[in-house]
Write a protein that holds these residues in place. Structure first.
Motif, mmCIF file in Angstrom:
data_model
loop_
_atom_site.group_PDB
_atom_site.id
_atom_site.type_symbol
_atom_site.label_atom_id
_atom_site.label_comp_id
_atom_site.label_asym_id
_atom_site.label_seq_id
_atom_site.Cartn_x
_atom_site.Cartn_y
_atom_site.Cartn_z
ATOM 1 N N PHE A 1 -25.599 15.849 5.490
ATOM 2 C CA PHE A 1 -24.419 16.123 6.315
ATOM 3 C C PHE A 1 -24.417 17.562 6.827
ATOM 4 O O PHE A 1 -24.013 17.821 7.963
ATOM 5 C CB PHE A 1 -23.128 15.826 5.536
ATOM 6 C CG PHE A 1 -22.741 14.383 5.542
ATOM 7 C CD1 PHE A 1 -22.301 13.771 6.698
ATOM 8 C CD2 PHE A 1 -22.811 13.622 4.381
ATOM 9 C CE1 PHE A 1 -21.932 12.436 6.711
ATOM 10 C CE2 PHE A 1 -22.451 12.288 4.387
ATOM 11 C CZ PHE A 1 -22.017 11.686 5.553
ATOM 12 N N ALA A 2 -24.867 18.492 5.999
ATOM 13 C CA ALA A 2 -24.945 19.892 6.433
ATOM 14 C C ALA A 2 -25.925 20.040 7.599
ATOM 15 O O ALA A 2 -25.640 20.731 8.584
ATOM 16 C CB ALA A 2 -25.346 20.794 5.278
ATOM 17 N N GLY A 3 -27.066 19.380 7.510
ATOM 18 C CA GLY A 3 -28.051 19.427 8.596
ATOM 19 C C GLY A 3 -27.513 18.823 9.871
ATOM 20 O O GLY A 3 -27.708 19.370 10.964
ATOM 21 N N LEU A 4 -26.823 17.687 9.725
ATOM 22 C CA LEU A 4 -26.220 17.050 10.899
ATOM 23 C C LEU A 4 -25.145 17.939 11.502
ATOM 24 O O LEU A 4 -25.041 18.073 12.726
ATOM 25 C CB LEU A 4 -25.647 15.679 10.510
ATOM 26 C CG LEU A 4 -25.057 14.838 11.641
ATOM 27 C CD1 LEU A 4 -26.086 14.572 12.730
ATOM 28 C CD2 LEU A 4 -24.523 13.524 11.085
ATOM 29 N N ALA B 1 -17.117 17.733 22.220
ATOM 30 C CA ALA B 1 -17.424 16.562 21.385
ATOM 31 C C ALA B 1 -18.327 16.943 20.211
ATOM 32 O O ALA B 1 -18.121 16.474 19.083
ATOM 33 C CB ALA B 1 -18.092 15.478 22.232
ATOM 34 N N ALA B 2 -19.297 17.803 20.462
ATOM 35 C CA ALA B 2 -20.216 18.207 19.394
ATOM 36 C C ALA B 2 -19.484 18.999 18.312
ATOM 37 O O ALA B 2 -19.692 18.763 17.117
ATOM 38 C CB ALA B 2 -21.367 19.028 19.973
ATOM 39 N N ALA C 1 -26.871 20.706 13.423
ATOM 40 C CA ALA C 1 -27.436 20.176 14.672
ATOM 41 C C ALA C 1 -26.342 19.972 15.721
ATOM 42 O O ALA C 1 -26.509 20.346 16.891
ATOM 43 C CB ALA C 1 -28.172 18.865 14.409
ATOM 44 N N LEU C 2 -25.221 19.397 15.304
ATOM 45 C CA LEU C 2 -24.106 19.214 16.243
ATOM 46 C C LEU C 2 -23.558 20.558 16.715
ATOM 47 O O LEU C 2 -23.197 20.722 17.888
ATOM 48 C CB LEU C 2 -22.999 18.386 15.594
ATOM 49 C CG LEU C 2 -23.314 16.898 15.417
ATOM 50 C CD1 LEU C 2 -22.298 16.233 14.494
ATOM 51 C CD2 LEU C 2 -23.358 16.209 16.777
ATOM 52 N N GLY C 3 -23.502 21.516 15.813
ATOM 53 C CA GLY C 3 -23.054 22.858 16.190
ATOM 54 C C GLY C 3 -23.976 23.488 17.222
ATOM 55 O O GLY C 3 -23.517 24.124 18.182
ATOM 56 N N LEU C 4 -25.288 23.311 17.060
ATOM 57 C CA LEU C 4 -26.244 23.850 18.030
ATOM 58 C C LEU C 4 -26.100 23.170 19.388
ATOM 59 O O LEU C 4 -26.196 23.824 20.430
ATOM 60 C CB LEU C 4 -27.668 23.698 17.501
ATOM 61 C CG LEU C 4 -28.039 24.620 16.336
ATOM 62 C CD1 LEU C 4 -29.419 24.265 15.800
ATOM 63 C CD2 LEU C 4 -27.971 26.073 16.755
#
Length: 177
Positions: A118-121, A91-92, A124-127
């Protein structure tokens, strides 16, 4: 990266999307293999149940059977935990792909602030996704260790039975006194 560089090359947005998309695919394959392992664990528990119901189990085999049942049950719990983590990762990564695409699209109209948001989000989702994969893989490793213990236990039982049969057949071949 500046918003202008995204507009200049249509491939710039694809470079942002490639990693999360590949990780989404890898997570899907890992989820499928984990589901297969879960189903095999369920089948193994059915085999152990049938063996326990047969009533033809010695005291020593009964102790071994209970140990195996306990390990298979723990293994199923670990596999479920791994599957849950892999689904979080899936999901992430899928969300990171979507957020990255949205960020690339919005950046051309809204400017650098939205691109950075959006890049930061996306990062974060990737992490979160990587964390889910790592946790899932650790759980899969522990489940595999339990499976190996059961295999070793069964191998020892086979060796014991074969040794007993050899001893019994030697005694049967000896002349009666």
């Amino acid at each position: 990266m500046e918003p202008a560089s995204i507009v200049q090359s249509p491939f710039a947005a694809l470079t942002f999307v490639a990693a999360p998309a590949l990780l989404t695919n890898a997570s899907s394959v890992l989820a499928l293999s984990t589901i297969n392992r879960m189903l095999r664990t369920r089948d193994r528990m059915h085999e152990l149940f049938a063996k326990s119901e047969s009533g033809k189990v010695s005291e020593q085999e009964s102790v071994r059977l209970i140990k195996q049942v306990d390990r298979v049950e723990r293994q199923a719990g670990l596999l479920l935990r791994a599957l849950r983590s892999i689904y979080v990762a899936l999901a992430a990564f899928a969300s990171a792909t979507l957020v990255t695409l949205l960020g690339a699209g919005v950046a051309t109209f809204q400017g650098a602030l939205w691109l950075h948001l959006f890049a930061g989000l996306g990062v974060a989702l990737g992490l979160i996704g990587v964390g889910g994969l790592v946790f899932g893989c650790v759980s899969l490793f522990h489940a595999t260790q339990l499976s190996l213990l059961n295999i070793r236990d069964e191998a020892a039982a086979v060796r014991e039975r074969q040794a007993t049969r050899k001893t019994d057949s030697k005694h049967a071949d000896e002349p009666a006194s």
